[in-house]
Design an enzyme around this catalytic site. Structure first.
Site, PDB file in Angstrom:
ATOM      1  N   GLU A  85     -15.789  -2.822  -8.267  1.00  0.00           N
ATOM      2  CA  GLU A  85     -15.091  -3.807  -7.439  1.00  0.00           C
ATOM      3  C   GLU A  85     -16.098  -4.708  -6.740  1.00  0.00           C
ATOM      4  O   GLU A  85     -17.012  -4.219  -6.073  1.00  0.00           O
ATOM      5  CB  GLU A  85     -14.245  -3.036  -6.418  1.00  0.00           C
ATOM      6  CG  GLU A  85     -13.321  -3.887  -5.599  1.00  0.00           C
ATOM      7  CD  GLU A  85     -12.414  -3.023  -4.719  1.00  0.00           C
ATOM      8  OE1 GLU A  85     -11.937  -1.951  -5.157  1.00  0.00           O
ATOM      9  OE2 GLU A  85     -12.192  -3.432  -3.567  1.00  0.00           O
ATOM     10  N   TYR A 125      -3.754  -8.310   7.490  1.00  0.00           N
ATOM     11  CA  TYR A 125      -3.888  -7.140   6.634  1.00  0.00           C
ATOM     12  C   TYR A 125      -2.831  -6.140   7.067  1.00  0.00           C
ATOM     13  O   TYR A 125      -2.783  -5.746   8.234  1.00  0.00           O
ATOM     14  CB  TYR A 125      -5.289  -6.494   6.731  1.00  0.00           C
ATOM     15  CG  TYR A 125      -5.305  -5.252   5.875  1.00  0.00           C
ATOM     16  CD1 TYR A 125      -5.520  -5.349   4.510  1.00  0.00           C
ATOM     17  CD2 TYR A 125      -4.982  -4.007   6.410  1.00  0.00           C
ATOM     18  CE1 TYR A 125      -5.445  -4.233   3.699  1.00  0.00           C
ATOM     19  CE2 TYR A 125      -4.897  -2.889   5.601  1.00  0.00           C
ATOM     20  CZ  TYR A 125      -5.131  -3.012   4.245  1.00  0.00           C
ATOM     21  OH  TYR A 125      -5.036  -1.908   3.435  1.00  0.00           O
ATOM     22  N   ASP A 170      -1.062  -2.381   6.015  1.00  0.00           N
ATOM     23  CA  ASP A 170      -0.924  -1.235   5.123  1.00  0.00           C
ATOM     24  C   ASP A 170       0.521  -1.170   4.624  1.00  0.00           C
ATOM     25  O   ASP A 170       1.433  -1.773   5.200  1.00  0.00           O
ATOM     26  CB  ASP A 170      -1.292   0.054   5.878  1.00  0.00           C
ATOM     27  CG  ASP A 170      -2.793   0.339   5.799  1.00  0.00           C
ATOM     28  OD1 ASP A 170      -3.419  -0.042   4.789  1.00  0.00           O
ATOM     29  OD2 ASP A 170      -3.328   0.948   6.739  1.00  0.00           O
TER      30      ASP A 170
HETATM   31  C1  LIG Z   1      -7.584  -3.980  -2.250  1.00  0.00           C
HETATM   32  C2  LIG Z   1      -6.437  -3.518  -1.394  1.00  0.00           C
HETATM   33  C3  LIG Z   1      -6.273  -2.169  -1.172  1.00  0.00           C
HETATM   34  C4  LIG Z   1      -5.219  -1.716  -0.378  1.00  0.00           C
HETATM   35  N1  LIG Z   1      -5.104  -0.379  -0.172  1.00  0.00           N
HETATM   36  C5  LIG Z   1      -4.086   0.088   0.575  1.00  0.00           C
HETATM   37  C6  LIG Z   1      -3.970   1.479   0.832  1.00  0.00           C
HETATM   38  O1  LIG Z   1      -4.791   2.294   0.391  1.00  0.00           O
HETATM   39  N2  LIG Z   1      -2.938   1.901   1.598  1.00  0.00           N
HETATM   40  C7  LIG Z   1      -2.017   1.026   2.131  1.00  0.00           C
HETATM   41  O2  LIG Z   1      -1.087   1.485   2.814  1.00  0.00           O
HETATM   42  N3  LIG Z   1      -2.103  -0.294   1.884  1.00  0.00           N
HETATM   43  C8  LIG Z   1      -3.106  -0.791   1.126  1.00  0.00           C
HETATM   44  N4  LIG Z   1      -3.208  -2.140   0.882  1.00  0.00           N
HETATM   45  C9  LIG Z   1      -2.174  -3.049   1.438  1.00  0.00           C
HETATM   46  C10 LIG Z   1      -0.967  -3.310   0.488  1.00  0.00           C
HETATM   47  O3  LIG Z   1      -1.415  -3.908  -0.686  1.00  0.00           O
HETATM   48  C11 LIG Z   1       0.050  -4.193   1.238  1.00  0.00           C
HETATM   49  O4  LIG Z   1       0.562  -3.468   2.323  1.00  0.00           O
HETATM   50  C12 LIG Z   1       1.241  -4.656   0.412  1.00  0.00           C
HETATM   51  O5  LIG Z   1       0.858  -5.145  -0.835  1.00  0.00           O
HETATM   52  C13 LIG Z   1       1.988  -5.754   1.150  1.00  0.00           C
HETATM   53  O6  LIG Z   1       3.168  -6.108   0.452  1.00  0.00           O
HETATM   54  P1  LIG Z   1       3.740  -7.577   0.520  1.00  0.00           P
HETATM   55  O7  LIG Z   1       5.044  -7.556  -0.183  1.00  0.00           O
HETATM   56  O8  LIG Z   1       3.724  -8.079   1.917  1.00  0.00           O
HETATM   57  O9  LIG Z   1       2.654  -8.483  -0.250  1.00  0.00           O
HETATM   58  P2  LIG Z   1       2.244  -8.519  -1.790  1.00  0.00           P
HETATM   59  O10 LIG Z   1       2.153  -7.168  -2.356  1.00  0.00           O
HETATM   60  O11 LIG Z   1       1.062  -9.409  -1.882  1.00  0.00           O
HETATM   61  O12 LIG Z   1       3.478  -9.246  -2.474  1.00  0.00           O
HETATM   62  C14 LIG Z   1       3.692 -10.646  -2.379  1.00  0.00           C
HETATM   63  C15 LIG Z   1       4.223 -11.122  -3.720  1.00  0.00           C
HETATM   64  O13 LIG Z   1       4.614 -12.496  -3.596  1.00  0.00           O
HETATM   65  C16 LIG Z   1       4.329 -13.148  -4.807  1.00  0.00           C
HETATM   66  N5  LIG Z   1       4.260 -14.582  -4.549  1.00  0.00           N
HETATM   67  C17 LIG Z   1       3.376 -15.238  -3.744  1.00  0.00           C
HETATM   68  N6  LIG Z   1       3.645 -16.560  -3.739  1.00  0.00           N
HETATM   69  C18 LIG Z   1       4.699 -16.753  -4.564  1.00  0.00           C
HETATM   70  C19 LIG Z   1       5.438 -17.906  -4.982  1.00  0.00           C
HETATM   71  N7  LIG Z   1       5.163 -19.157  -4.535  1.00  0.00           N
HETATM   72  N8  LIG Z   1       6.476 -17.747  -5.851  1.00  0.00           N
HETATM   73  C20 LIG Z   1       6.798 -16.497  -6.304  1.00  0.00           C
HETATM   74  N9  LIG Z   1       6.125 -15.357  -5.931  1.00  0.00           N
HETATM   75  C21 LIG Z   1       5.098 -15.499  -5.082  1.00  0.00           C
HETATM   76  C22 LIG Z   1       3.004 -12.541  -5.244  1.00  0.00           C
HETATM   77  O14 LIG Z   1       2.817 -12.698  -6.638  1.00  0.00           O
HETATM   78  C23 LIG Z   1       3.181 -11.072  -4.841  1.00  0.00           C
HETATM   79  O15 LIG Z   1       3.656 -10.279  -5.909  1.00  0.00           O
HETATM   80  C24 LIG Z   1      -4.285  -2.633   0.166  1.00  0.00           C
HETATM   81  C25 LIG Z   1      -4.457  -4.007  -0.062  1.00  0.00           C
HETATM   82  C26 LIG Z   1      -5.537  -4.445  -0.806  1.00  0.00           C
HETATM   83  C27 LIG Z   1      -5.713  -5.921  -0.988  1.00  0.00           C
END
Ligand SMILES: Cc1cc2nc3c(=O)[nH]c(=O)nc-3n(C[C@H](O)[C@H](O)[C@H](O)COP(=O)(O)OP(=O)(O)OC[C@H]3O[C@@H](n4cnc5c(N)ncnc54)[C@H](O)[C@@H]3O)c2cc1C
Length: 379
Positions: A299, A347, A349
């Protein structure tokens, strides 16, 4: 009402499910070819190992309601996150604990001896009021541990020297004076038996939810719906008219190995000279499965360009000022609520994301179209 959710990650899926169960019609558009957002998991074609495609994800929470929620949609297997790090030619245990300290200094100290040793022989007590991450680390643990475990890793992860980062990043003493190497303190921890994507698919499996994959939302579509929940990037909603909020992105370099490559799921590399921050060997996330082959990812972290996937919001002084300007614009918008890690530029979780999604759905069920732009303020 007919509600649009942009993004089929945890935020979109959980809000969508809650509102569908309350009788609303839900349409979800997702730019990627799969649901689950950054938690997406899929089996590696060559080895059959379940891979966390956007980096390692370990579920941990103290929130019993969230734990019940995820267990309703997927079986969670017990899993403790135990991270190792390679630095200065040795492998150490993280977070820095008594084992790490004794190994690093070639000693056999008991807890109180180690506490005294760090406080009196390592910590830099000439720094009275630490202002930067570097000063804070030197004040807490001293130069040796700082250089072995914090300095190089931080430079690689954030692209800036720890002397340019605020002290607040390292709030508490980052050292344990016992042999507890469980990375998280939370009561509930686990791994979804069939991966996160299977869990999110089940959350979305409701007759009033329709998901359209490979569809990128543009703002002109918002008027077709009674309300929009937007989990895309906040600055993206406004076509980046004030500039771009800064993120770090990640590059993953895949390689395979026969048998067991490193003996653990996550091995950090603390030295700046090693260009990657860590290697993840995904089969160790599913210890209940057995696979002869193994797939690993190196990574690399770097500044996010417009066509990259935004991973970690930077949220330093410059970014927070721009964020404040976008928040002002967003608060004037009608019919949209910004949610999740991208919509609120924080950020989060997974457990916090689910908690906020449940709370956001509850606010909508109470206030309807009067739901504000932010249920969770980004600042
Ligand atoms: C490297 C990494 C490691 C992590 N490890 C952990 C962990 O160990 N434990 C933990 O609890 N959390 C972890 N997390 C956090 C976790 O990934 C998030 O809590 C979670 O993904 C948040 O969900 P979300 O729906 O808010 O965002 P996302 O998962 O980012 O979902 C947003 C979605 O919106 C879509 N989107 C964006 N713009 C558009 C558009 N204009 N049109 C259509 N679709 C769109 C994207 O494609 C995406 O699929 C980690 C994060 C990262 C980056």
């Amino acid at each position: 009402m007919h509600i649009l959710l942009v993004g089929a990650g945890l935020s979109g899926a959980v809000i969508g499910r809650q509102l569908a169960e309350a009788g609303h019609q839900i349409t979800i558009v997702e730019a990627r070819g799969h649901v689950a957002g950054n938690c997406h998991t899929e089996r590696d074609d060559e080895t059959g190992v379940m891979v966390h495609v956007y980096g390692p994800h370990i579920f941990h929470t103290d929130d019993a309601e969230v734990w019940d929620y995820v267990n309703r949609y997927e079986t969670f297997k017990p899993y403790k996150n135990r991270v190792k790090t390679t630095s200065q030619g040795q492998v150490f245990s993280l977070p820095i604990n008594l084992h790490t300290i004794n190994q690093y200094f070639g000693k056999t100290m008991r807890p109180e001896e180690a506490r005294t040793f760090i406080a009196e022989e390592q910590a830099d007590t000439t720094i009275e009021d630490p202002q930067t991450f570097e000063e804070q680390a030197l004040r807490f643990v001293g130069r040796d541990l700082y250089e072995a475990f914090f300095k190089g890793y931080t430079i690689k992860q954030w692209g800036v020297h720890p002397s340019e980062l605020p002290a607040s990043i390292l709030k508490r003493l980052p050292v344990r004076f016992n042999y507890d190497d469980n990375y998280f303190f939370h009561r509930f921890q686990g791994m979804p038996e069939n991966g996160y994507t299977a869990m999110v698919e089940r959350i979305l499996d409701h007759p009033s939810i329709t998901v359209h994959l490979n569809v990128r939302f543009t703002r002109d579509k918002a008027g077709d719906y009674d309300h929009v929940f937007y989990a895309g990037p906040l600055d993206g909603w406004f076509d980046y008219e004030l500039g771009r909020l800064g993120y770090r992105t990640l590059d993953f370099e895949r390689f395979t190995h026969d048998g067991d490559y490193q003996g653990c799921a996550v091995m950090n590399y603390g030295e700046e000279a090693v260009p990657y921050t860590r290697i993840t060997e995904h089969k160790h996330f599913s210890p209940w499965e057995s696979h002869e082959g193994s797939v690993c990812y190196r990574e690399f972290s770097r500044a996010c360009e417009p066509d990259d996937i935004p991973y970690y919001p930077i949220r330093q002084v410059k970014e927070k000022a721009l964020l404040a300007d976008y928040v002002k614009l967003a608060e004037k918008a009608r019919g949209v609520t910004f949610v999740g890690r991208l919509g609120t530029y924080r950020y989060l979780d997974m457990d916090v994301t689910i908690r906020e999604a449940l709370d956001t759905a509850a606010v909508f069920l109470d206030k309807g179209a009067e739901t504000p732009a932010f249920v969770k303020p980004p600042l």
